[in-house]
Design an enzyme around this catalytic site. Structure first.
Site, PDB file in Angstrom:
ATOM      1  N   TYR A 146     -21.883 -32.805 -20.237  1.00  0.00           N
ATOM      2  CA  TYR A 146     -23.155 -32.840 -19.285  1.00  0.00           C
ATOM      3  C   TYR A 146     -22.483 -33.560 -18.046  1.00  0.00           C
ATOM      4  O   TYR A 146     -23.157 -33.387 -17.004  1.00  0.00           O
ATOM      5  CB  TYR A 146     -23.901 -34.172 -19.797  1.00  0.00           C
ATOM      6  CG  TYR A 146     -24.674 -33.227 -21.027  1.00  0.00           C
ATOM      7  CD1 TYR A 146     -24.722 -31.805 -21.449  1.00  0.00           C
ATOM      8  CD2 TYR A 146     -25.651 -34.115 -21.842  1.00  0.00           C
ATOM      9  CE1 TYR A 146     -25.379 -31.473 -22.615  1.00  0.00           C
ATOM     10  CE2 TYR A 146     -26.289 -33.479 -22.850  1.00  0.00           C
ATOM     11  CZ  TYR A 146     -26.323 -32.368 -23.356  1.00  0.00           C
ATOM     12  OH  TYR A 146     -26.800 -31.928 -24.059  1.00  0.00           O
ATOM     13  N   LYS A 195     -16.461 -30.724 -33.677  1.00  0.00           N
ATOM     14  CA  LYS A 195     -16.187 -29.181 -33.967  1.00  0.00           C
ATOM     15  C   LYS A 195     -14.865 -28.773 -33.720  1.00  0.00           C
ATOM     16  O   LYS A 195     -14.229 -27.968 -33.109  1.00  0.00           O
ATOM     17  CB  LYS A 195     -16.935 -28.298 -32.944  1.00  0.00           C
ATOM     18  CG  LYS A 195     -17.008 -26.820 -33.117  1.00  0.00           C
ATOM     19  CD  LYS A 195     -17.793 -26.579 -34.242  1.00  0.00           C
ATOM     20  CE  LYS A 195     -17.924 -24.957 -34.305  1.00  0.00           C
ATOM     21  NZ  LYS A 195     -18.462 -24.583 -35.818  1.00  0.00           N
ATOM     22  N   ASP A 227     -22.164 -27.798 -37.078  1.00  0.00           N
ATOM     23  CA  ASP A 227     -22.903 -26.909 -37.740  1.00  0.00           C
ATOM     24  C   ASP A 227     -23.228 -27.341 -39.055  1.00  0.00           C
ATOM     25  O   ASP A 227     -24.424 -27.354 -39.344  1.00  0.00           O
ATOM     26  CB  ASP A 227     -22.405 -25.541 -37.658  1.00  0.00           C
ATOM     27  CG  ASP A 227     -20.948 -25.577 -37.812  1.00  0.00           C
ATOM     28  OD1 ASP A 227     -20.177 -26.617 -38.018  1.00  0.00           O
ATOM     29  OD2 ASP A 227     -20.464 -24.431 -37.807  1.00  0.00           O
ATOM     30  N   ASP A 251     -26.847 -35.192 -28.520  1.00  0.00           N
ATOM     31  CA  ASP A 251     -28.565 -34.951 -28.015  1.00  0.00           C
ATOM     32  C   ASP A 251     -29.200 -34.060 -28.893  1.00  0.00           C
ATOM     33  O   ASP A 251     -30.260 -34.367 -29.128  1.00  0.00           O
ATOM     34  CB  ASP A 251     -28.251 -34.239 -26.667  1.00  0.00           C
ATOM     35  CG  ASP A 251     -29.354 -33.804 -25.773  1.00  0.00           C
ATOM     36  OD1 ASP A 251     -30.398 -34.530 -26.131  1.00  0.00           O
ATOM     37  OD2 ASP A 251     -29.267 -33.214 -24.776  1.00  0.00           O
ATOM     38  N   ASP A 255     -32.187 -35.538 -31.754  1.00  0.00           N
ATOM     39  CA  ASP A 255     -33.650 -35.064 -31.900  1.00  0.00           C
ATOM     40  C   ASP A 255     -34.099 -34.346 -33.222  1.00  0.00           C
ATOM     41  O   ASP A 255     -34.916 -34.557 -33.736  1.00  0.00           O
ATOM     42  CB  ASP A 255     -33.714 -34.078 -30.810  1.00  0.00           C
ATOM     43  CG  ASP A 255     -34.296 -34.569 -29.428  1.00  0.00           C
ATOM     44  OD1 ASP A 255     -34.280 -35.781 -29.371  1.00  0.00           O
ATOM     45  OD2 ASP A 255     -34.642 -33.844 -28.721  1.00  0.00           O
TER      46      ASP A 255
END
Ligand code: NAD
Length: 361
Positions: A146, A195, A227, A251, A255
């Site tokens: 980001y 990852k 994942d 992020d 959620d």
């Protein structure tokens, strides 16, 4: 002891829910002998209306001079409010980004707690949730994709865009330390999510997290690919205690973690930096559709105030007391409209605050 709390009621339901959180803090103060001194500042739409910008430098200076910040929510109805005719850097939510940056907040804590009384709201099957779950996502907030260099261009007539995900070892180390410190106050388990089978940043992440783990021999560290983690959160959320991860993965996962609890009015959050000064706020927005109607659930904000006691002021017993009080009120069957179910008693924002405060004795 005296604590200087900067209050940002903000917009929509913000002033109503912050008022109830202060009511509960004041009761804690009276019972345990603390003095919470509040200074209110404007942020969001109300600041745009009063000062022309979503957050003034004077307001930032006040926040920096206090011990902690408690925020309601900012923003209005995106389709209708004039605030959204302004350029993005002058809209209500720009105040949020600015205060996080100015206070150097790089660590975001998002608890995912399923209250046993609200099991009906959880979208997962009974056999997966048992008596409920209680884990915490620790998300890096100021690095990664980001904030990395980016570019959009046309090459040989083909449109192309590039985002990059830089992390250095210091950024990883400081967030990892937060995760391990928090784990020491909980069940002493950290699951670091990355990852590493594909990304260089993730491989560095894993190495540095392991180095930090060596300083915390009591805490059990596991690594998990992102994942797999997304699947495990819906398959077996009870396995987690502290989930540590970088900005973008965090992020998305935070959620997901919130949504498996099913109740938006119950979700608190904290953003922290190098010092004890943190920003505490509910995960939900300003809910303009129910603003000013005494309908908002104040529990997420009250839980955020409990996090403030725990993480900024080291008042563990007092934080536990607030959480116990909330549990008792839920046990008695009192509900705001967002968590209402058959056989329960519907109450408003103010009544919920009164009942929770009354349980703190
Ligand atoms: P929202 O979270 O405000 O509302 C979504 C739905 O949940 C609405 O139906 C609302 O009534 C309900 N809801 C939310 N909080 C509740 C509570 N405490 N009690 C009962 N019901 C509750 O999300 P939205 O509608 O997408 O956004 C509204 C505004 O909030 C927008 O301007 C958005 O930008 C802003 N926002 C601010 C923050 C923040 O201040 N941190 C976060 C998210 C959204």
């Amino acid at each position: 002891m005296d604590y200087k709390v900067t209050l940002i009621p903000g917009d929509g339901i913000g002033p109503e829910i912050v008022r109830e959180a202060c009511k509960v803090l004041d009761k804690v103060g009276a019972v345990y002998g603390h003095n919470f001194q509040y200074t209110e500042i404007l942020m969001g739409g109300c600041s745009i209306d009063a000062c022309g910008v979503p957050l003034t430098d004077e307001a930032i200076a006040i926040a920096k001079s206090g011990d902690s910040v408690l925020l309601g929510a900012v923003g209005g109805n995106v389709g209708q409010s004039n605030w959204y005719q302004l350029p993005p850097n002058l809209r209500p939510e720009a105040g949020l980004l600015k205060i996080r940056k100015e206070l150097g907040l790089f660590c975001n804590l998002r608890p995912a707690v399923l209250f046993r009384q609200l099991k009906n709201a959880c979208p997962l099957k009974d056999e997966l949730i048992g008596d409920g779950f209680d884990f915490l996502v620790v998300r890096e907030l100021t690095g990664g994709v980001y904030f990395g260099p980016r570019e959009t261009k046309v090459e040989n007539g083909i449109r192309k865009a590039v985002d990059t995900m830089p992390y250095d070892e210091n950024e990883i180390r400081r967030i990892a330390k937060w995760a391990f410190d928090v784990a020491m106050k909980r069940n002493k388990k950290v699951c670091s999510v990355d990852k590493a089978n594909v990304l260089d940043t993730s491989r560095l992440w894993r190495q540095v997290v392991k180095e930090v783990a060596a300083e915390y021999p009591e805490v059990e560290l596991t690594d998990m690919l992102v994942d797999n983690c997304a699947m495990q959160m819906v398959k077996d959320p009870r396995q987690f205690d502290v989930v540590l991860t970088e900005n973008m993965f965090g992020d998305i996962l935070s959620d997901e973690a919130s949504m498996v609890t099913g109740s938006i009015g119950m979700l608190s959050s904290a953003s922290l930096g190098e010092t004890k000064l943190g920003l505490y706020e509910p995960s939900h927005g300003s809910a303009p559709d129910i603003a000013g109607q005494n309908k908002a659930n104040p529990i997420a904000t009250i839980l955020s105030a409990a996090m403030m006691l725990r993480y900024s002021f080291d008042l563990m017993e007092e934080a536990d007391k607030i959480e116990e009080a909330i549990n008792k009120v839920l046990d008695q069957g009192y509900r705001t409209i967002d968590i209402m179910s058959e056989g329960c008693t519907l109450i408003g924002t103010k009544e919920m605050g009164d009942l929770i405060a009354a349980q703190i004795v």
